[in-house]
Design an enzyme around this catalytic site. Sequence first.
Site, PDB file in Angstrom:
ATOM      1  N   ASP A 179     -20.138   9.873 -14.773  1.00 61.43           N
ATOM      2  CA  ASP A 179     -18.807  10.428 -14.536  1.00 61.43           C
ATOM      3  C   ASP A 179     -18.708  11.904 -14.913  1.00 61.43           C
ATOM      4  OD1 ASP A 179     -17.256   8.490 -13.319  1.00 61.43           O
ATOM      5  OD2 ASP A 179     -16.857   7.438 -15.200  1.00 61.43           O
ATOM      6  N   ASP A 233      13.572  24.685  10.031  1.00 61.15           N
ATOM      7  CA  ASP A 233      14.787  25.329  10.507  1.00 61.15           C
ATOM      8  C   ASP A 233      14.368  26.595  11.246  1.00 61.15           C
ATOM      9  OD1 ASP A 233      17.450  25.876  10.859  1.00 61.15           O
ATOM     10  OD2 ASP A 233      17.656  26.900   8.940  1.00 61.15           O
TER      11      ASP A 233
END
Length: 828
Positions: free
Chosen positions: A672, A322
């Site tokens: 991991d 806007d």
Amino acid sequence: MSAEWSIGLDELADHLSTTDRGLTSTEAAARVDASRSVRRIRRNTMFDLLVRQFRNPTILIMVAVAIVAAALGEVTESMIVIAIVAASGILGFIQETGAVRAVDALLSSVEVHSDVLRDGMETEVLVDDVVPGDVVVLRAGDVIPGDGRVVESNLLHVDESALTGESAPRHKEPGVAAVDRSLAERSNFLHFGTYVASGQGRMMVTRIGLDTEFGRLARHVVETHVPTAFERGVASFGRMLVRAMAILVIAIFALNIFLDRPVIESVLYSLALAIGLTPQMLPAIVTFSLARGATVLARRRVIVKRLDAIEDIGGLDILCVDKTGTLTEGGLRFDRAVDWSGRPSPSVLALARTNAQLQRGFDNPLDRALEAAPGDDPPRRVDEIPFDFARKRLSVVVEDDSQHLLICKGAVESVLSACGRSGGETEPTHELMRSTYTSLTDAGLRVLGVATKRINAVGRPSADDEHDLVFQGFVTFIDPVKAGVIDSVRRLDALGVRTKIITGDNLGSAIHTARAIGLDGSKNLEGPRIANLSDRELADLVDEVEVFAETDPIQKERIVRALSTAGHSVGFLGDGINDSPALHAADVGISVDSAVDIAKQAADLVLLTKDLSVVANGIEEGRRIFVNTMKYVHVTTSANFGNMLSLAAATAFLPFLPLLPLQVLLLNFLSDVPGMSIATDTVDAEQMARPVRWNIEHIRRFMIVFGLMSTVFDLVTFMVLRIVFSANEVDLRSGWFVESMLNEIAVLLMLRTSRRFWRSRPSPALLGSSIAVALVTIVIPYAPFAERLGFRGPSPIVLSALLLITLVSIAVTENLKKHWPSLVGSDH
């Protein structure tokens, strides 16, 4: 009580033990406590979050391995697998609970309020503290806090599209409706989750929370979650892995059976390989990354309402904004009041100021600027015709001798369309008045029109009275461009994000602002033209248009959807009632903490500072998280794929399994650990330079190319151990375990960047965890418990050979990475 819309208000008030003056504070407090159970949808408890960690398919496969191992008497192996499962689940639980707490704390700063009558006085309370029996005062932009009956209405129009799908706001008024009326036909009833589009009124709340129509729908929404773009990418990635895993595992199982190896051992080995191919820590890494990102963005003045919006914002390539308050200062200042010809007019200022001072239904910066202008006290207010987005004007009625005077103020074209003549000494044409209007907007001014009409003092005024008005003149406002906006637009452009202006303001003012911030503005569309375009025609045009002016709420939504249809990932930044449909339609809706309630409710992100640079911060953080997540996905899948190919090949040529099932699981778990810290890794500037999205084809190519390279070095390791050092099965497993782990850690540090690895420094957490795991990997075969794991410490010369192979792998990886674009194409 059911069908509350079908009985009289007095009967309903008696049932709710309330009056048209609302509840007392004491009564309300008691009802707040009594209604806790229906107030909110049940949130996930700590137990729910813990259980969810173990619903991962990979975790379930590991549990199956542990059960089979225990049934076969391999208790030690079973317990180690269970320990790995527990460590993975608890780590994910700790990170997700931290994320939930962080987000809950952040959301507490973005609360929605309602105005209710307590002890006969208007009082502001949290929406969560509204109870059955409360009388709620409603104004434009307010969220309806519960289901209930209309008590008063002054042109009250409510947007019910969230429930009915109808885009046009519906008029609401007191009365009694038939018991069999459908939800959309209950003109006397309001529903939780809808909002006031225009007008004013009061309602008596009958139901809240889960007892409302919206609450019943919300239960369904919770049960039928719609996946985000990032979640769809994860799902597509999962399907790719499942296909690869199924082919590889079935082939290896069949090969082992063909080689006449024990069936149970072959099953366990195949299941372990299935786990080994899967990046099971991905959910925990994503959760940790998002939680950390939400905290970082909070420090940068951004509140994240939808956690996975952080990754969605990284993929934006268009940001619709806007104009007022976003690109401009938003603190509108009154500039001048002129008649139709552009001459200064104190009388026009007096009329506009009276309208601003006496209207009660639509708080806005234009009226606040007029109220601050010098002038006398206004006459006595009689009534008003509230603003709505269809008329784009607002009228108040004041006493004027024996008659009443209607003073209308609003969008110039809307006011002119209701006028029959001008109030000056000469009678100009509408074309002359529009010429004055154009000259004002071309100067970058915000302009409103003012008109009047004398009406009878009998009866209540309505929008039907807004005809044959006398045009009095214009009031103008200055709203200069914010300092720093030009730099922010350039920064967004450098990130590959184009800025487009979507405003309800006039075209001249919008183009003036566009050019002031560095946009061309020559390619534009106005609301009336958009109204005549089909959705397909609009989608064909929107890509090149930079300025959309004089748009209504539905047109803003259509523009956002058209951009999405054209293949863009769209963000929308807005704070008004008229922005809420577009906020909901955008891939990422962004509002501000000072926005109207409905805008904050529709947004995914809420800015504590209305500044484009803050949005750019969010985009950069989203990309950082996405890039680091992709590092884990690329490196882990390629390494795991290479390991599985190596094991499959070795299975065919060795008289024993190259790794035991437990050793495969341990290898996968250790690899991991550094991956968990990749969320903290630094990201190179070139990796942030463009929007990022899932690219499954790229992941597949990466996995194959670097996976095959890993396999080559694994097979070299097998041959060196078997042929050069005549390693038996224990020594070969020990040596290959060490080399495979060291190689995977090295590859992670190499492939985390497209630069030469020494020109991009990893984060301390990633580097530290990688070094720690490398040391643990070397130590494990020499540990007292190594025999239980099936390991034996390699000799110094064997260990030196393994380190040499790893160094050669590093050199080849760097060389292959250098030629990456010619091998597999771009990343995204």
